[in-house]
Design a protein around this motif. Structure first.
Motif, PDB file in Angstrom:
ATOM      1  N   THR A 434       0.827  -1.208   0.000  1.00 31.14           N
ATOM      2  CA  THR A 434       0.000   0.000   0.000  1.00 31.14           C
ATOM      3  C   THR A 434       0.860   1.256   0.000  1.00 31.14           C
ATOM      4  O   THR A 434       0.595   2.216  -0.734  1.00 31.14           O
ATOM      5  N   GLY A 435       1.896   1.260   0.837  1.00 31.07           N
ATOM      6  CA  GLY A 435       2.775   2.423   0.897  1.00 31.07           C
ATOM      7  C   GLY A 435       3.537   2.652  -0.389  1.00 31.07           C
ATOM      8  O   GLY A 435       3.761   3.803  -0.798  1.00 31.07           O
ATOM      9  N   ALA A 436       3.929   1.579  -1.054  1.00 31.08           N
ATOM     10  CA  ALA A 436       4.661   1.726  -2.314  1.00 31.08           C
ATOM     11  C   ALA A 436       3.788   2.354  -3.389  1.00 31.08           C
ATOM     12  O   ALA A 436       4.240   3.216  -4.159  1.00 31.08           O
ATOM     13  N   SER A 437       2.522   1.923  -3.461  1.00 27.70           N
ATOM     14  CA  SER A 437       1.623   2.525  -4.448  1.00 27.70           C
ATOM     15  C   SER A 437       1.336   3.988  -4.106  1.00 27.70           C
ATOM     16  O   SER A 437       1.272   4.846  -4.994  1.00 27.70           O
ATOM     17  N   TYR A 438       1.192   4.266  -2.814  1.00 25.75           N
ATOM     18  CA  TYR A 438       0.981   5.658  -2.380  1.00 25.75           C
ATOM     19  C   TYR A 438       2.194   6.524  -2.721  1.00 25.75           C
ATOM     20  O   TYR A 438       2.067   7.647  -3.232  1.00 25.75           O
ATOM     21  N   GLY A 439       3.395   6.003  -2.444  1.00 24.46           N
ATOM     22  CA  GLY A 439       4.601   6.768  -2.732  1.00 24.46           C
ATOM     23  C   GLY A 439       4.799   7.009  -4.210  1.00 24.46           C
ATOM     24  O   GLY A 439       5.181   8.106  -4.633  1.00 24.46           O
ATOM     25  N   ARG A 440       4.531   5.990  -5.034  1.00 25.13           N
ATOM     26  CA  ARG A 440       4.682   6.182  -6.480  1.00 25.13           C
ATOM     27  C   ARG A 440       3.666   7.188  -7.009  1.00 25.13           C
ATOM     28  O   ARG A 440       3.974   7.963  -7.929  1.00 25.13           O
ATOM     29  N   PHE A 441       2.463   7.188  -6.435  1.00 26.11           N
ATOM     30  CA  PHE A 441       1.464   8.160  -6.877  1.00 26.11           C
ATOM     31  C   PHE A 441       1.931   9.583  -6.556  1.00 26.11           C
ATOM     32  O   PHE A 441       1.773  10.500  -7.373  1.00 26.11           O
ATOM     33  N   VAL A 442       2.516   9.773  -5.363  1.00 28.79           N
ATOM     34  CA  VAL A 442       3.064  11.091  -5.021  1.00 28.79           C
ATOM     35  C   VAL A 442       4.197  11.451  -5.978  1.00 28.79           C
ATOM     36  O   VAL A 442       4.306  12.603  -6.436  1.00 28.79           O
ATOM     37  N   GLY A 443       5.040  10.487  -6.297  1.00 26.94           N
ATOM     38  CA  GLY A 443       6.118  10.747  -7.243  1.00 26.94           C
ATOM     39  C   GLY A 443       5.609  11.136  -8.615  1.00 26.94           C
ATOM     40  O   GLY A 443       6.194  11.988  -9.294  1.00 26.94           O
TER      41      GLY A 443
END
Length: 652
Positions: A434-443
């Motif tokens: 979940t955090g990886a998808s959230y971080g990539r979306f912010v990126g």
């Protein structure tokens, strides 16, 4: 004493000084036994004997030991640590081998059907296989070992804090933890195997360190050295560290995880033993992975042990990149614990409406028009491979905004629900996904305004979710560094973890403390609250205090043991047996029952010589293993014996 003058009258604080801080209207229940939710049942719990009861028998036993016996004791500790590391690494490898092959076979069969345009059959096979695997995990957990449900980290943490709950380290729990974790992860549930591996390592350590077993004819003399809670607690700490090391191939992170999150008591000797244990895990796993690279392990490959070695290039960033990194850590994590015996049906209804159109988009027979679907690479995949895809570098244009957002929302809510099902389920991997998808979306939102790769944003997003959920800093930082194999990420990961922990601490406790509180496990924090300085013993005890005299009537001992569930009793001598009241110490329930079993009674209440102590030896008062000890209800006494006396001051 302070005096205040209000309206010309003196108002002293004397009453507040002599009045108990807590209400004295407590039920006079003659019991201190607490209950907690262990698995699916409410069970009584007891406190550990955190230190060894140093009675006369123990002291004499240690004095009589020569250098060879002391060497045996030290050698056995290191040997048990080696066995813990070896067994846990083999279990971790077996778990990943099974998951990779079971889940891989499921995906291969489904993909082949879709390539033949048999989309309905593919969806049916995928759904039914997931349903069967989830039901197997839930059924064996609910009916064989309910204590194996969840990650097990709260139970292990409570044990290392001094709480002994029944069944959490039994062989049945270990068996169900292994099989249930394999089937649950293979079923495409959004659960991880890192938490269950911690519990598995603790079970292995507890079983090895219980000092042998008469039931299974394991009564080697060397093993009796460990029939106490102190040594067993140290071994469980090493086991929990080995579990993290086996799950993430992070030996140093495993040691720091045990130090920061699990253990309440730490010393240099324990540091060395846990480090040795995790080093064994790392070496064994490295050898097994090298063996599997030859293709002899089926579908198991480099990705089988959650090693995200995907970001090996040099990382360059500037001060302007720090601001979006700070936003990654500034989030609040809500985890709801929802029981889900019928969760599988809900899970299929939620996830597969996303999966079915993905199947058609990705395998609709027009490879030149649509050869790749980004959402399919995330949903129609194992959790480990989904993380690898999100962490991958140089993939800034591989994912669309809508795909990442759909995947993030889906994973977020499914992780909340799936963590509460009746099956072995860890939180590490759901938080990472979940955090990886959230971080990539912010990126992706930052885009060209940042010099950082979107894969790096995914790594930092995973760190933020882990830090916000578990509130660990040092151990998580090292685990992520060992996962990504890149020391250059250290400053950014430190910054994200500090921000996420600080923000989350403003709202609630970490997830494991919340679960322990929900299950009823008592937990002593490392610090005391200011109001606790005003408490007295009378404010926290329940029921009338039960004490034994140094020389006590047998009938009184039997009555107290039969009518209370206390695990320990103060031993005192009062006049005329002594000139003034003297507190000798504490006698444990198990020790009192052992004295009654041997029937070393006296007809009159007079002090006895050392000859009576020859009826016992130190092994009689060692802590039992996982088997149930003797109960006072099982002992029978005559009326004459009930009127006799027993001296207990030698084993306090």
């Amino acid at each position: 004493m302070s005096t205040n003058f209000i309206n010309g009258e003196a108002n002293t604080d004397y009453e507040s000084l002599i009045t108990p801080f807590l209400s004295s209207q407590r039920p006079l229940v003659n019991s201190t036994s607490q209950v907690a939710i262990v698995g699916a049942h409410v069970c009584p719990i007891e406190s550990l004997d955190y230190e060894i009861a140093e009675n006369d028998f123990l002291k004499q036993d240690w004095r009589s030991r020569g250098k060879m016996q002391i060497f045996q004791y030290v050698l056995m500790k290191w040997l048990l640590c080696f066995l813990i590391g070896l067994i846990v690494s083999l279990i971790g490898f077996f778990n990943n081998l099974a998951v990779e092959n079971i889940a891989g076979m499921k995906f291969v069969v489904t993909s082949n059907m879709m390539l033949l345009n048999r989309f309905g059959m593919a969806f049916l096979v995928f759904s039914v296989s997931n349903l069967i695997l989830t039901l197997v995990a839930s059924i064996i957990t609910a009916f064989i070992a309910p204590a194996a449900a969840g990650s097990g980290i709260p139970e292990v943490k409570a044990y290392l804090n001094g709480v002994d709950a029944p069944g959490i380290f039994s062989f049945r729990t270990l068996f169900v933890k292994i099989i249930g974790s394999i089937t649950a992860v293979s079923s495409s549930l959004l659960v991880g195997k890192a938490g269950p591996m911690v519990h598995t390592g603790a079970c292995v350590a507890a079983l090895l360190g219980q000092g042998g077993s008469k039931r299974f004819k394991l009564t080697w003399r060397w093993l009796r050295f460990f029939k106490n809670d102190r040594d067993r607690r140290d071994l469980v700490t090493c086991g929990s560290a080995a579990g993290i090391a086996a799950a993430f191939r992070a030996p140093v992170g495993g040691v720091l995880f045990a130090l920061e999150e699990m253990a309440s008591w730490w010393r240099s000797a324990l540091l060395w033993r846990s480090f040795f244990t995790t080093a064994v895990v790392a070496i064994v796993l490295r050898a097994l992975i090298d063996f599997c690279l030859s293709g002899k392990c089926g579908l198991f490959g480099k990705g089988g042990l959650i090693m995200f070695d995907v970001y090996s290039e040099n990382v360059t960033y500037h001060l302007i990149d720090v601001l979006p990194v700070l936003t990654l850590g500034s989030y609040r994590r809500h985890i709801g614990k929802l029981e889900g015996r019928c969760f599988t049906k809900f899970y299929l209804l939620v996830r597969f409406p996303f999966s079915l159109p993905v199947f058609f988009l990705d395998y609709h027979g027009l490879p030149h028009v649509n050869p790749y679907n980004d959402l399919a690479s995330l949903i129609f995949n194992t959790n480990d491979d989904s993380v690898k895809n999100l962490f991958s570098k140089n993939t800034n244009f591989e994912f669309q905004y809508s795909s990442i957002l759909i995947f993030f929302v889906t994973c977020y809510f499914l992780s909340i629900i799936s963590y509460g099902i009746v099956a072995p389920a860890g939180l590490f991997i759901p938080a990472i996904v979940t955090g990886a998808s959230y971080g990539r979306f912010v990126g992706m939102l930052v885009g060209s305004h940042s010099n950082l790769d979107q894969g790096l944003y995914a790594v930092l997003g995973a760190a933020s979710f882990l830090g916000g959920s578990m509130r660990m800093t040092v151990s998580l930082c090292v685990i992520i560094l060992e996962l990504t194999n890149n020391l250059l990420l250290l400053p950014l990961i430190m910054l994200v973890l500090l921000v996420s922990k600080t923000v989350a601490d403003a709202f609630n406790s970490n997830i494991y403390d919340l679960i322990m509180n929900a299950k009823g496990f008592p937990y002593l924090e490392t610090h005391t609250e200011p109001y606790m300085r005003q408490l007295t013993v009378g404010d926290v005890v329940r029921g009338p205090l039960q004490v034994f005299q140094g020389i006590e009537k047998v009938g009184n001992i039997v009555h107290v043991l039969s009518t209370t569930s206390h695990n320990g009793f103060p031993v005192i001598d009062e006049p005329p047996l002594s000139e003034s009241p003297v507190l000798y110490g504490l006698i444990l329930r198990a020790h009192a029952i052992e004295l009654l079993k041997k029937k070393a009674f006296m007809p009159t209440p007079v002090p006895i010589g050392t000859d009576a102590l020859k009826l016992f030896y130190a092994g009689d008062f060692l802590k039992r293993g996982s088997s149930n000890g003797d109960k006072i209800e099982d002992l029978q006494f005559t009326e004459e014996e009930m009127e006799m006396f027993l001296r207990s001051t030698s084993i306090h």
